[in-house]
Design a protein around this motif. Sequence first.
Motif, PDB file in Angstrom:
ATOM      1  N   THR A 287      46.532  95.431  22.496  1.00  0.00           N
ATOM      2  CA  THR A 287      46.480  94.331  21.828  1.00  0.00           C
ATOM      3  C   THR A 287      47.732  93.193  22.624  1.00  0.00           C
ATOM      4  OG1 THR A 287      44.817  92.862  20.150  1.00  0.00           O
ATOM      5  CG2 THR A 287      47.085  94.113  19.810  1.00  0.00           C
ATOM      6  N   ALA A 288      46.902  92.169  23.349  1.00  0.00           N
ATOM      7  CA  ALA A 288      47.852  91.144  23.430  1.00  0.00           C
ATOM      8  C   ALA A 288      47.721  89.629  22.922  1.00  0.00           C
ATOM      9  CB  ALA A 288      47.260  90.818  24.624  1.00  0.00           C
ATOM     10  N   LEU A 289      48.688  89.648  21.219  1.00  0.00           N
ATOM     11  CA  LEU A 289      48.592  88.611  20.669  1.00  0.00           C
ATOM     12  C   LEU A 289      49.259  87.693  21.071  1.00  0.00           C
ATOM     13  CD1 LEU A 289      48.462  88.170  17.377  1.00  0.00           C
ATOM     14  CD2 LEU A 289      50.845  89.303  17.647  1.00  0.00           C
ATOM     15  N   SER A 290      49.121  86.201  21.250  1.00  0.00           N
ATOM     16  CA  SER A 290      50.091  85.103  21.411  1.00  0.00           C
ATOM     17  C   SER A 290      50.090  84.302  20.632  1.00  0.00           C
ATOM     18  CB  SER A 290      49.466  84.584  22.645  1.00  0.00           C
ATOM     19  OG  SER A 290      47.248  83.945  21.201  1.00  0.00           O
ATOM     20  N   GLY A 291      49.638  85.025  19.145  1.00  0.00           N
ATOM     21  CA  GLY A 291      50.182  84.207  18.096  1.00  0.00           C
ATOM     22  C   GLY A 291      48.706  83.033  17.688  1.00  0.00           C
ATOM     23  N   GLY A 292      47.942  82.443  18.853  1.00  0.00           N
ATOM     24  CA  GLY A 292      46.408  81.732  18.117  1.00  0.00           C
ATOM     25  C   GLY A 292      46.382  82.460  17.488  1.00  0.00           C
ATOM     26  N   VAL A 293      44.960  81.480  17.189  1.00  0.00           N
ATOM     27  CA  VAL A 293      43.727  82.060  16.254  1.00  0.00           C
ATOM     28  C   VAL A 293      42.924  83.017  16.602  1.00  0.00           C
ATOM     29  CG1 VAL A 293      41.864  80.473  16.364  1.00  0.00           C
ATOM     30  CG2 VAL A 293      42.258  81.539  14.371  1.00  0.00           C
ATOM     31  N   ASP A 294      42.531  83.281  18.272  1.00  0.00           N
ATOM     32  CA  ASP A 294      41.711  83.915  18.535  1.00  0.00           C
ATOM     33  C   ASP A 294      41.738  85.675  18.866  1.00  0.00           C
ATOM     34  OD1 ASP A 294      40.372  81.916  19.058  1.00  0.00           O
ATOM     35  OD2 ASP A 294      40.343  81.944  21.198  1.00  0.00           O
ATOM     36  N   SER A 295      43.521  85.564  19.398  1.00  0.00           N
ATOM     37  CA  SER A 295      44.109  86.620  19.798  1.00  0.00           C
ATOM     38  C   SER A 295      44.422  87.568  18.432  1.00  0.00           C
ATOM     39  CB  SER A 295      45.669  86.778  19.897  1.00  0.00           C
ATOM     40  OG  SER A 295      46.053  85.841  19.703  1.00  0.00           O
ATOM     41  N   SER A 296      45.205  86.540  17.453  1.00  0.00           N
ATOM     42  CA  SER A 296      45.430  87.056  15.734  1.00  0.00           C
ATOM     43  C   SER A 296      44.162  88.119  15.530  1.00  0.00           C
ATOM     44  CB  SER A 296      45.869  85.829  14.572  1.00  0.00           C
ATOM     45  OG  SER A 296      47.012  85.151  14.641  1.00  0.00           O
ATOM     46  N   LEU A 297      42.760  87.025  14.968  1.00  0.00           N
ATOM     47  CA  LEU A 297      41.614  87.861  15.351  1.00  0.00           C
ATOM     48  C   LEU A 297      41.482  89.419  15.109  1.00  0.00           C
ATOM     49  CD1 LEU A 297      39.598  88.092  12.883  1.00  0.00           C
ATOM     50  CD2 LEU A 297      37.752  86.730  13.798  1.00  0.00           C
TER      51      LEU A 297
ATOM     52  N   GLY B 181      41.038  94.661  15.844  1.00  0.00           N
ATOM     53  CA  GLY B 181      41.997  96.223  16.120  1.00  0.00           C
ATOM     54  C   GLY B 181      42.618  97.298  15.197  1.00  0.00           C
ATOM     55  N   HIS B 182      43.215  96.331  14.611  1.00  0.00           N
ATOM     56  CA  HIS B 182      44.529  97.011  13.802  1.00  0.00           C
ATOM     57  C   HIS B 182      43.744  97.868  12.492  1.00  0.00           C
ATOM     58  CE1 HIS B 182      48.434  98.239  12.208  1.00  0.00           C
ATOM     59  NE2 HIS B 182      48.259  97.462  11.168  1.00  0.00           N
ATOM     60  N   ARG B 183      42.825  97.239  12.663  1.00  0.00           N
ATOM     61  CA  ARG B 183      41.672  97.519  11.432  1.00  0.00           C
ATOM     62  C   ARG B 183      41.407  99.618  11.546  1.00  0.00           C
ATOM     63  NH1 ARG B 183      39.641  94.304   6.582  1.00  0.00           N
ATOM     64  NH2 ARG B 183      42.041  92.758   6.408  1.00  0.00           N
ATOM     65  N   ALA B 184      40.995  99.117  13.138  1.00  0.00           N
ATOM     66  CA  ALA B 184      40.025  99.843  13.594  1.00  0.00           C
ATOM     67  C   ALA B 184      40.657 101.093  14.137  1.00  0.00           C
ATOM     68  CB  ALA B 184      38.820  99.068  14.244  1.00  0.00           C
ATOM     69  N   LEU B 185      41.907 101.056  14.346  1.00  0.00           N
ATOM     70  CA  LEU B 185      42.488 101.782  15.435  1.00  0.00           C
ATOM     71  C   LEU B 185      43.933 102.089  14.441  1.00  0.00           C
ATOM     72  CD1 LEU B 185      41.872 100.485  18.402  1.00  0.00           C
ATOM     73  CD2 LEU B 185      40.691 102.025  17.652  1.00  0.00           C
ATOM     74  N   SER B 186      44.611 101.177  13.533  1.00  0.00           N
ATOM     75  CA  SER B 186      45.951 101.807  13.506  1.00  0.00           C
ATOM     76  C   SER B 186      47.208 102.293  13.993  1.00  0.00           C
ATOM     77  CB  SER B 186      45.577 102.818  12.046  1.00  0.00           C
ATOM     78  OG  SER B 186      46.753 103.319  11.219  1.00  0.00           O
TER      79      SER B 186
ATOM     80  N   PHE C 123      53.815  87.734  11.998  1.00  0.00           N
ATOM     81  CA  PHE C 123      53.158  89.721  11.962  1.00  0.00           C
ATOM     82  C   PHE C 123      53.863  90.590  11.191  1.00  0.00           C
ATOM     83  CE2 PHE C 123      49.106  89.010  13.747  1.00  0.00           C
ATOM     84  CZ  PHE C 123      48.749  88.431  14.252  1.00  0.00           C
ATOM     85  N   ALA C 124      55.018  90.450  11.124  1.00  0.00           N
ATOM     86  CA  ALA C 124      55.600  91.832  10.155  1.00  0.00           C
ATOM     87  C   ALA C 124      55.310  91.194   8.965  1.00  0.00           C
ATOM     88  CB  ALA C 124      56.736  91.075  10.750  1.00  0.00           C
ATOM     89  N   SER C 125      55.201  90.108   8.293  1.00  0.00           N
ATOM     90  CA  SER C 125      53.870  89.355   6.472  1.00  0.00           C
ATOM     91  C   SER C 125      52.810  90.158   6.361  1.00  0.00           C
ATOM     92  CB  SER C 125      54.548  88.298   5.801  1.00  0.00           C
ATOM     93  OG  SER C 125      53.451  87.588   7.517  1.00  0.00           O
ATOM     94  N   LEU C 126      52.273  90.729   7.574  1.00  0.00           N
ATOM     95  CA  LEU C 126      50.921  91.331   7.580  1.00  0.00           C
ATOM     96  C   LEU C 126      51.071  92.711   7.629  1.00  0.00           C
ATOM     97  CD1 LEU C 126      48.513  88.626   9.379  1.00  0.00           C
ATOM     98  CD2 LEU C 126      48.971  89.051   7.164  1.00  0.00           C
ATOM     99  N   GLY C 127      52.130  93.036   8.051  1.00  0.00           N
ATOM    100  CA  GLY C 127      52.447  94.918   8.203  1.00  0.00           C
ATOM    101  C   GLY C 127      51.575  95.297   9.589  1.00  0.00           C
ATOM    102  N   ILE C 128      51.960  94.509  10.600  1.00  0.00           N
ATOM    103  CA  ILE C 128      51.875  94.832  11.907  1.00  0.00           C
ATOM    104  C   ILE C 128      52.705  94.312  13.008  1.00  0.00           C
ATOM    105  CG2 ILE C 128      50.551  93.636  13.758  1.00  0.00           C
ATOM    106  CD1 ILE C 128      48.113  93.865  12.028  1.00  0.00           C
ATOM    107  N   ASP C 129      53.547  95.537  12.907  1.00  0.00           N
ATOM    108  CA  ASP C 129      54.805  95.170  14.211  1.00  0.00           C
ATOM    109  C   ASP C 129      54.311  94.962  15.340  1.00  0.00           C
ATOM    110  OD1 ASP C 129      56.506  96.362  12.420  1.00  0.00           O
ATOM    111  OD2 ASP C 129      56.444  98.617  13.464  1.00  0.00           O
TER     112      ASP C 129
END
Length: 311
Positions: free
Chosen positions: A25-35, A40-45, A70-76
Amino acid sequence: MDCKKFIEEQIADIKQIVGDAKAITALSGGVDSSLTTVLGHRALSDQLKTVFVDSALMRESEPQRVVDTFASLGIDVELVDAQEEFLSALTGLTDPEEKRQAVTDTFYSKVFSRLAKKSGARFLLHGTILTDIEETVAGIKRQHNILAQLGIDPERSYGYSIIEPLKTLRKDDVREVTEFLDFPAEISQRIPFPGPALATRIVGEVTRQRLATVRKATAIVEEELADSGAFQYMAVLLNDRATGIRDNKREFGQIIVVRCVQSTDARTATATELPWKKLHCICDRIITEIEDVNRCLYDLTPKPPATIEYI
Ligand code: XMP
């Protein structure tokens, strides 16, 4: 909208499409890529790898801020340094669509192709929203993240397929879903920031030096307007110079435009009626804190006919 139903459907869809394969997943930190990343994380872990591409076009301290949030949300989040690739692809380009094309090519055919190959991922999750698709298909401009809708087959061209869980939502819907999911306000209320990043706020050639100028101005504008309640605010570097006088010497300095708009979904926008005192404060900071800038303008133009960004 029914946020719960939307989330459940998207998670089920992502699971079904990806199956046992791997995805990025391509995360930019904006609201769209964050959601997109959280869905994706919930679906695929563990089948999902989250990357933040440092394109050299980002705002001050952005890469580390995104990794920490994202570290605070548990996502590396893996930071990928692609600065040189983006800067060399943009060298010498001044045409807005050519600049957008260069950013798209570097993201998809170079960086993500390489990452997909390296990690064995067959899918890329992407935060494209409905407005991005509509404006590109209407030929208004080529958003950096639109591929299939322009007849590009990512599987054949780049070696991976793209999944776009938000492609039926507009910006206000995306925020509603993130609020439903209790995202930190830092993400759900984050003002929009485009994928081609500061390249959309430099008229003319994008160079390290010009990026440094617009980055400083962006930090000032974002700090001063954080409480404005506006939809989006930014600084833009023009490709022009103007005569000025400083320390009794004549100079031919650079010009920064401040843009701040009201909007609900970015399809139309109007300039925010900022207090005069605030505008003076921003102007004073920009012309004193940034070397070589001797003019600061406030943009009053609505969308249409102007767009929100400058390229
Ligand atoms: P414009 O400049 O077209 O922008 O009025 C409308 C909204 O879209 C954002 N924007 C982009 N977002 N990739 C993105 O992810 C892009 O290529 C892109 N271009 C513009 C812009 O910041 C505004 O919120």
